[in-house]
Structures are given as structure tokens and as C-alpha cells.
Design a protein around this motif. Structure first.
Motif, mmCIF file in Angstrom:
data_model
loop_
_atom_site.group_PDB
_atom_site.id
_atom_site.type_symbol
_atom_site.label_atom_id
_atom_site.label_comp_id
_atom_site.label_asym_id
_atom_site.label_seq_id
_atom_site.Cartn_x
_atom_site.Cartn_y
_atom_site.Cartn_z
ATOM 1 N N MET A 1 -7.743 -6.462 -8.204
ATOM 2 C CA MET A 1 -8.801 -8.018 -8.210
ATOM 3 C C MET A 1 -9.063 -8.400 -6.800
ATOM 4 N N THR A 2 -8.529 -8.909 -6.681
ATOM 5 C CA THR A 2 -8.960 -9.282 -5.052
ATOM 6 C C THR A 2 -8.347 -8.386 -3.534
ATOM 7 N N HIS A 3 -8.370 -7.175 -3.652
ATOM 8 C CA HIS A 3 -8.599 -6.008 -2.758
ATOM 9 C C HIS A 3 -9.334 -5.345 -2.883
ATOM 10 N N GLY A 4 -9.436 -4.940 -3.607
ATOM 11 C CA GLY A 4 -10.690 -3.302 -4.951
ATOM 12 C C GLY A 4 -9.312 -2.507 -4.544
ATOM 13 N N TRP A 5 -9.811 -0.982 -5.487
ATOM 14 C CA TRP A 5 -8.712 0.034 -5.591
ATOM 15 C C TRP A 5 -8.369 -0.029 -4.326
ATOM 16 N N ARG A 6 -9.101 0.401 -3.464
ATOM 17 C CA ARG A 6 -8.635 1.492 -1.589
ATOM 18 C C ARG A 6 -8.014 0.761 -0.965
ATOM 19 N N ILE A 7 -8.046 -0.750 -0.809
ATOM 20 C CA ILE A 7 -6.201 -1.527 -0.351
ATOM 21 C C ILE A 7 -5.336 -1.140 -1.371
ATOM 22 N N THR A 8 -5.546 -1.583 -2.543
ATOM 23 C CA THR A 8 -4.370 -1.438 -3.333
ATOM 24 C C THR A 8 -3.494 -0.218 -2.856
ATOM 25 N N CYS A 9 -4.522 0.761 -3.262
ATOM 26 C CA CYS A 9 -4.010 2.251 -2.411
ATOM 27 C C CYS A 9 -3.148 2.354 -1.131
ATOM 28 N N LEU A 10 -3.793 1.252 0.049
ATOM 29 C CA LEU A 10 -3.289 1.038 1.272
ATOM 30 C C LEU A 10 -1.733 0.643 1.546
ATOM 31 N N ILE A 11 -1.633 -0.413 -0.233
ATOM 32 C CA ILE A 11 -0.357 -1.545 -0.178
ATOM 33 C C ILE A 11 0.298 -0.542 -0.494
ATOM 34 N N THR A 12 -0.216 0.094 -1.907
ATOM 35 C CA THR A 12 1.089 1.616 -2.787
ATOM 36 C C THR A 12 1.978 2.475 -1.540
ATOM 37 N N LEU A 13 0.804 2.866 -0.234
ATOM 38 C CA LEU A 13 1.227 3.395 0.834
ATOM 39 C C LEU A 13 2.021 2.228 1.457
ATOM 40 N N LEU A 14 1.935 1.722 2.273
ATOM 41 C CA LEU A 14 2.986 0.535 3.132
ATOM 42 C C LEU A 14 4.454 0.304 2.305
ATOM 43 N N ALA A 15 3.859 -0.427 1.254
ATOM 44 C CA ALA A 15 5.611 -0.366 0.398
ATOM 45 C C ALA A 15 5.785 0.517 0.464
ATOM 46 N N GLY A 16 5.872 2.265 0.141
ATOM 47 C CA GLY A 16 6.431 3.265 0.472
ATOM 48 C C GLY A 16 7.308 2.954 1.440
ATOM 49 N N LEU A 17 6.393 2.780 2.729
ATOM 50 C CA LEU A 17 7.134 2.946 3.885
ATOM 51 C C LEU A 17 8.653 1.723 3.895
ATOM 52 N N VAL A 18 8.187 0.935 3.277
ATOM 53 C CA VAL A 18 9.113 -0.275 3.592
ATOM 54 C C VAL A 18 10.705 -0.307 2.453
ATOM 55 N N GLN A 19 10.356 0.764 1.727
ATOM 56 C CA GLN A 19 11.212 1.143 0.854
ATOM 57 C C GLN A 19 12.130 2.248 0.852
ATOM 58 N N LEU A 20 11.334 3.303 2.338
ATOM 59 C CA LEU A 20 12.280 4.370 3.249
ATOM 60 C C LEU A 20 12.573 3.448 3.976
ATOM 61 N N ALA A 21 12.526 2.274 5.007
ATOM 62 C CA ALA A 21 13.209 1.518 5.264
ATOM 63 C C ALA A 21 14.364 0.775 5.022
ATOM 64 N N LEU A 22 14.184 0.176 4.429
ATOM 65 C CA LEU A 22 15.223 -0.781 3.821
ATOM 66 C C LEU A 22 16.411 0.563 3.056
ATOM 67 N N GLY A 23 16.347 1.698 2.027
ATOM 68 C CA GLY A 23 17.004 2.925 1.942
ATOM 69 C C GLY A 23 17.658 3.506 3.319
ATOM 70 N N ALA A 24 17.015 3.482 4.527
ATOM 71 C CA ALA A 24 17.090 4.225 5.636
ATOM 72 C C ALA A 24 18.591 3.473 6.393
#
Length: 786
Positions: free
Chosen positions: A96-119
Motif C-alpha cells: 500500500m505504501t511503496h507498491g508491489w515492485r518496491i516490496t519485492c526489492l524489500i524482500t530481496l534486501l531482507a534476504g541479504l540481511v538474513q544471510l549476513a546475520l546467519g554468516a
């Protein structure tokens, strides 16, 4: 890997859980389980996409990526990952705030954050979040989803907030659309009743998932009846399906960063808590948390790049996977492959599904997310308020606001526990005895001052301070009262059992930090949980360190007691229990030296008296009953018993290896217990933990019957001089259960805090920390006995 595995084996040897063997039978089980999970995942993934306001294909993409990528990379054997209902509100707000495609970017970046936390190996930090907050958040999300999707079931549109949905609900009910309502009612009715239907031969309701049957039935009814209801719409081609991330405008990065942190945090906590919970349902390798976090991060990165929803470990699909017989990550991976093939080859079937059916599925799932069982557990631990505040905050204020409210209240509750103070007073031998337990801070000064004010002028006072901390306000309160009391002719004797906080404060040299009581406070903890004092790597070093700690903190206190006991023993009970190292008889009965005459063996077995190889057990029974004249015999079984597991699986009874000959002969004495529990036919259809519980409790009853085969036992029981008792110790809950001779059921023992007799009041034992009962009239205490 080593750092992940520590503390997660639940008592199993590391070699037993460090690898998963692949066998043809295991592969067949995984294939069957993957098909069951696939049938559950398709409607759930579509429904979560609907609730999030995302493209429907995004839910299927997330299911495929979660299954394949998280299954390949993750650290759990049987956890299933995919679009999660707990992330629905977050994703809906981001769209609702950013649109669907920006939400996809947020999902991608959140995954990178999780990878860093796991590392960086910080996965265990996520487990520090209070379960009350997590369950309250999920319950709030469930209520919000149910309120919104109920409008879709009624043929309308969901409103912008939970309050608006509640306010508009009467209008929707009064002006509902009959076909949509009929589809929704059919779906919810089947979801509610499917698993309650009786089995018809080999056709059991559990074979087909309720979600598939409900949505499939609603689809068939809607299609054959010609009802005009909105159905699922998928893109016409793969090119149309891709709707991936794009870079935002410069002013959006602040909101995007907040969204990334929120998705990463919620997805990580939900996945790790679900992984730990799923570990309780199977006996394979324990979860490697950091690797699982990396797997979730990789899945979110790829899902975001492909235009899918955020991915997390999901408890419903994971539980289905375990119950369907999954044994390795192959099941999780294959379920993702089946979803991909289904969408590629049978997309036209998906497009027949009515949207009200998916909405009704979400209504049912949302209501089930409000778990009464979790609320009962939290209430027992006095955390129900955290759960309810989080739930209401999420529903009426928003997800982040509700979580922050719940987290804040959880911190307040924890602070209150850390500063909890117990003050008791009683008159004995013409003196007033006041005992203080806990952390003595300014928060406890009013309670302490109230008790001190009740002391008569001129009375002699013994003040026992069992405290691990005393701040300046508490010291000033005690010292000022002492000076005033002694000025009026009284005398005060202050005894500090642990750290000398009062004495040091008097000389202006108080300890600077909170201290743990020395000696007895930690004696029951395993060696590897006691810090640097027990870091020796070999058994002899550990035993020597333990002996040194005993001499430093306990031997002097026990000298007078053991000197008295050295002249003879007069135990209260013969205590027969398993040799399992996790069962500590004196700990679970709050007994001390000289109380229990203990016999331990594999499976707490008492073979019949005339058994040829029963010399050791028979000698113990005869000595306890004839010589020591014990008034009680207790047979204590326990959960997660390896002997009962071997008996049930016949793992040791059917092998000819010479190395296990003694063990096989001994466990053969447990065959009657297996028969008493119903045999293989009755236990094979039960979950492993439930089957073990039934067998262990039946085994206790069987051994009590064997004891009655001893003439001396039978005679003394008949004369009322001897009592036989069955006991069961649950390792997971640390609760003792006693056998009720009349009902044949094992019932949990009530603690003193559970009793409501008006003539009794609770008191904390100074040595053990256990809650005892005091009679308010005489001050006599009743300690737990077996």
C-alpha cells in the motif's frame, strides 16, 4: 556447525543426530510426504497472496522458492518454508505504501540481511524474543486476517483497518451475496469437520489435507452450479508473470530501510522459533540455527528477485510434513518441485478456484492462529498479559506498534521477576524470625518495611537475608529500623546466608554487581552450564572440579548431618528408577541424604521374584523391606526413556551382537509392560512421544505388580505397614506425576502455590528454594515426600 549443534541435541549423543542417512525406504517416505505438503501448500499460498494484496502468482513463486532453496540450503531436516501468514500485514502495508515492485526489492534486501546475520552466527539471539510476544503477534495477525477476509466471504471488500472492518460487518451481513456466502460456508464447514470424520477402512480423513478438500469441493460446487463468483486469475505467460523489483526514488530509502528491517526480523524470528518447535516432533538431526537462517535469507533473496512474497518457516506445513512421514529435506525440496510443475502444467485448474473459497480458508486459518493452548501455557507462567496486549495492539494499532507494546510489557514483567522479593515472619522460641528471599531493591522496601513495623518493641529478632542483591535504599531501610529497634530495648541478629551485602554496606564496601548465591544455588545444573569453573575436557577433570566445588561450598555445611547419618540409615522409601542421567531422584523429590534407598537400572524394571537373573534387584527389595523396614516403595518411570524406546522398537531385542547380550536379556523383562500398553498394534499409530509416555507409565504399573509377587512385600502391604507408589517424571515440563490407584491415571503433583487451603501459607525453603507449606497456627512445615 559445532556452535549451532550445542544444546540442541535434547540429550541424544552427537553422533546420533549429526547426519541423516538416505535409504530407499526414507526416500519413499519423503516422496509421499512431499505430495501431502504440496496439496496443503497450494491453496495456502494463494490465500496468503490474496490477504497480502499481492499478485496471486507471487504466493506460488514464494512456495516454490521456499521449498527448493530453503530446503537445499537450510539447517532443518523437516521444516517447510513458504509464504507465511505472520508476514501478511507487513506485506500488505508495504504494498500500500511503496507498491508491489518496491516490496519485492524489500524482500530481496531482507534476504541479504538474513544471510549476513546467519554468516555472523547470531541466530540464537532471535530466540531471546519472548514467546508471549511472538504468539501474541501471530494471534493479532490472525484476527486481522479473519476480519478482513470475512468481508470477501460475504461478497464485499475489506476495509482499511480492523476497526473499520468490525464497524462495516453488520452492513455486509445484511447485504451479503448469496453465491459467495455459500462458497465460504462450504469451505469453512469442511475445514472445521474434515479431521473429525470417522475413518472408513483404509480411507482416513488425515490422508487428504483439509485445505485441499475444502477448496476443491467449493470449486466443484461453484463450477457445476453455475454460480457467478470471482475466481483466481493468473498471468497468461511466464513473461507476464515476472513482476520483480525496481530501484526506488531517492526519498523512499528511509521507509524501505524500515521495511527491510521489519521483514528480516519477523521472518527470522518466526522461522527459528518454528524450527525449534518442529524439532520436538521428530527424532532426526537437530536444527542448525545459523544455517537455517542462511537458508531463509537465500530463499528471500531469490523470491524477491523473482517477484515472490517473503518466505519464512511455517509451522502448519512443517507439522504436516512430519506427520506425513518426512525424514529428510528431500520432502521439502520435492514439494516445491510439485508446485512448480502444477503451475506450469495445470494453471487452468487453479483459475477455477473461487476467491471466496480462498478468503474462507484464510478466515479459518486466522481464527486458528489465536491459540488457546498457548494462552493457557503463558497464563501458567504469568505472561498472558503480554500475549493479550500484543494481540490487541496488533489488531487495533498496527503490527509494529503491537509488537513494541508487547515487548515493553515483557521487559516490565521480567524486571518485576528479577526484583521479586519474598518476606516471611513467624514467632518461634520467644523470638521473631524474619526471612527475606530475592533481590532487595528500592522496589521491595515498602513490603519489607511493612513486615518490620509489625515487630513488637523490645522483641528479639533473627533477620535472615537470602538475597543476591541489596541496593542503598534497602540497606538504609534495614539499618534505620535496626537502630530504632535496638534503641527501644530489642536486639537484632542479622544472618546473611550468601553474599554479605549488609555487612559490606556497613563498612562502605558493598559488592558492585548482582551475585548468584554460592554453593547450593547451582548444584543441580549440568557441568557444561556452570561457566569457566567446569571447563575440563575429560571426565576425571570434571569430577575433580565438582569435588573441589563441593568441598569449597557444601562439605562444611553437611559435616554435622553426615556425622549423624554415619551411625546408621533410616530411609523413607525404596526408590526404584531408571539409570538415565537426566533423572535425579533427590532433586525431583526434594529429599536429602538418608531419605531414599535408591536402586537404578535400565528401564526401572523389577523382574518377577522367581526370575533366575534377578539377584541384584531381589536383594535390594529384601534388604529395604526386611532390614531397613522402609514404609514406602516408589517405582519412578520417565519420558523420553531410551529403554522404553528400545523395547517399543525392538532395536536391541532382535540383534545377535555379543556386545548387547546383557542388555537384550535385561530388556526382555519389559515384554509384559509392552503387552500392558496394548502392544505394537496400539502404539504404532500414535505419535512417538505419546507412545513412549503410555509405555513408560504402563511399565511403572507392571513393576508395581511384580513387587507384589514378593511375599514379604505382599504381607506388609496387606498389614498397612508398606505402601507402593507409582511415579512418572516428564523431562520436558520437569513435572512429577503420581499414579492414582483408584483411577489408574497419572496426575501431576500440585505445588504449594497451587493449593488454596485457608489454613496454609507458602514459605520458601532456605536451602532448596522450594515452596513449602506452613501452618499459620503453629508454623510447622510440610515438606514434599515420596
Amino acid at each position: 556447525m559445532r556452535n549451532d549443534a550445542r544444546g540442541t541435541t535434547h540429550g541424544r549423543p552427537p553422533s546420533a543426530v549429526s547426519r541423516t542417512r538416505i535409504t530407499p525406504r526414507g526416500v519413499a517416505a519423503d516422496v509421499g510426504a512431499s505430495l501431502v505438503v504440496f496439496l496443503v501448500a497450494v491453496p495456502l499460498s494463494l490465500g496468503i497472496a490474496v490477504a497480502s494484496g499481492a499478485p496471486l502468482v507471487a504466493g506460488l513463486i514464494a512456495a516454490v522458492v521456499g521449498g527448493i532453496v530453503a530446503g537445499l540450503v537450510g539447517g532443518s531436516v523437516v521444516q517447510v518454508s513458504g509464504p507465511a501468514a505472520g508476514l501478511t500485514i507487513i506485506v500488505a502495508d508495504l504494498i500500500m505504501t511503496h507498491g508491489w515492485r518496491i516490496t519485492c526489492l524489500i524482500t530481496l534486501l531482507a534476504g541479504l540481511v538474513q544471510l549476513a546475520l546467519g554468516a555472523f552466527r547470531v541466530a540464537r539471539a532471535a530466540l531471546a524474543v519472548s514467546p508471549a510476544v511472538v504468539h501474541g503477534m501471530l494471534a493479532g495477525v490472525g484476527v486481522t486476517i479473519a476480519l478482513a477476509q470475512l468481508h470477501v466471504v460475504l461478497g464485499g471488500e475489506p476495509q482499511s483497518s480492523a476497526l473499520a472492518n468490525i464497524a462495516d460487518l453488520p452492513h455486509q451481513i445484511a447485504n451479503n451475496h448469496t453465491p459467495a456466502v455459500a462458497v465460504g460456508v462450504i469451505t469453512i464447514a469442511i475445514m472445521f469437520s474434515w479431521n473429525r470424520l470417522p475413518s472408513l477402512g483404509r480411507l482416513r480423513p488425515a490422508v487428504l489435507p483439509a485445505a485441499l478438500v475444502a477448496v476443491g469441493t467449493a470449486t466443484v460446487v461453484a463450477a457445476t452450479s453455475g454460480w457467478r463468483v470471482q475466481t483466481v486469475t493468473l498471468p497468461g505467460s511466464l513473461a507476464d508473470a515476472w513482476n520483480g523489483p525496481v530501484l526506488p526514488e531517492a526519498g523512499q530509502w528511509h521507509g524501505i530501510a524500515l521495511g527491510v528491517a521489519t521483514v528480516a526480523m519477523v521472518a527470522s524470528v518466526e522461522s527459528l522459533l518454528a524450527a525449534v518447535a518442529v524439532d520436538r516432533l521428530h527424532s532426526g538431526r537437530r536444527v542448525r540455527l545459523n544455517r537455517e537462517l542462511c537458508g531463509q535469507g537465500a530463499a528471500n533473496t531469490i523470491s524477491g528477485a523473482l517477484g515472490g512474497l517473503p518466505v519464512a518457516g511455517v509451522i502448519v506445513r512443517s507439522t504436516t510434513n512430519v506427520r506425513a512421514g518426512a525424514r529428510s529435506p528431500l520432502s521439502t525440496i520435492l514439494h516445491g518441485v510439485w508446485i512448480l510443475l502444477f503451475v506450469a502444467l495445470l494453471a487452468h485448474v487453479v483459475e477455477l478456484i473461487p476467491m471466496p473459497a480462498l478468503a474462507a480458508l484464510l478466515v479459518f486459518i486466522g481464527t486458528r492462529m489465536v491459540s488457546i493452548a498457548h494462552l493457557r501455557d503463558l497464563r501458567r507462567h504469568h505472561e498472558a498479559s503480554v500475549y493479550l496486549v500484543t494481540l490487541l495492539g496488533v489488531v487495533f494499532l498496527g503490527l509494529l506498534e503491537g509488537v513494541f507494546l508487547g515487548f515493553g510489557l515483557a521487559m516490565i514483567v521480567s524486571l518485576r521477576r528479577l526484583t521479586k522479593l519474598t518476606v516471611t515472619a513467624e514467632e518461634r522460641d520467644d523470638r521473631v524470625h524474619i526471612t527475606v528471599h530475592g533481590s532487595l531493591t528500592f522496589l521491595g522496601v515498602p513490603r519489607l518495611a511493612h513486615v518490620l513495623r509489625t515487630v513488637p518493641e523490645g522483641a528479639g529478632v533473627d533477620l535472615d537475608l537470602h538475597v543476591d542483591f541489596m541496593d542503598h535504599a534497602a540497606f538504609e531501610a534495614i539499618h534505620a529500623w535496626r537502630v530504632d529497634h535496638e534503641r527501644t530495648g530489642g536486639d537484632v541478629d542479622i544472618d546473611e546466608v550468601h553474599e554479605r551485602w549488609y555487612t559490606r554496606s556497613s563498612t562502605r564496601s558493598a559488592p558492585a554487581a548482582k551475585t548468584a548465591p554460592g554453593g547450593l544455588a547451582r548444584w543441580w545444573a549440568p557441568w557444561d552450564m556452570r561457566g569457566d569453573a567446569h571447563r575440563e575436557v575429560n571426565a576425571l577433570g570434571l569430577l575433580s572440579a565438582g569435588a573441589r566445588e563441593y568441598h569449597a561450598s557444601t562439605a562444611d555445611r553437611m559435616r554435622s548431618l553426615m556425622s549423624r547419618l554415619s551411625h546408621g540409615q533410616n530411609p523413607t522409601a525404596l526408590f526404584v528408577t531408571c539409570a538415565d542421567s537426566r533423572v535425579v531422584p533427590n532433586l525431583i523429590t526434594a529429599s536429602g541424604p538418608g531419605d531414599l534407598f535408591t536402586v537404578r537400572n535400565l528401564g526401572n524394571l523389577v523382574p518377577p521374584r522367581d526370575t533366575p537373573d534377578n539377584g541384584s534387584m531381589g536383594a535390594a527389595v529384601e534388604y529395604a523391606v526386611n532390614v531397613l523396614r522402609v514404609p514406602s516403595i516408589v517405582v519412578c518411570g520417565h519420558s523420553h526413556c531410551g529403554a522404553m524406546q528400545a523395547l517399543m522398537e525392538k532395536a536391541h531385542l532382535e540383534t545377535d551382537e555379543a556386545e548387547t547380550s546383557h542388555m537384550r536379556r535385561w530388556l526382555a523383562h519389559g515384554a509384559p509392560s509392552l503387552a500392558r500398553a496394548g502392544g505394537d498394534s496400539a502404539l504404532s499409530g500414535l505419535p512417538s512421544a505419546e507412545a513412549l509416555r503410555r509405555l513408560a507409565q504402563a511399565n511403572v504399573e507392571e513393576q508395581i505388580g511384580n513387587l507384589m509377587g514378593y511375599p514379604v512385600v505382599r504381607e506388609r502391604v496387606a498389614s498397612g505397614e508398606l505402601e507402593l507408589t507409582g511415579m512418572y517424571y516428564d523431562l520436558e515440563t520437569a513435572r512429577v506425576h503420581l499414579l492414582d490407584a483408584e483411577t489408574g491415571e497419572f496426575t501431576p503433583v500440585q505445588g504449594a502455590q497451587d493449593l488454596k487451603e485457608p489454613a496454609l501459607r507458602p514459605r520458601t525453603d532456605a536451602n532448596t528454594g522450594d515452596q513449602l507449606l506452613e501452618e499459620s497456627s503453629s508454623g510447622a512445615s510440610s515438606r514434599p515426600s515420596c
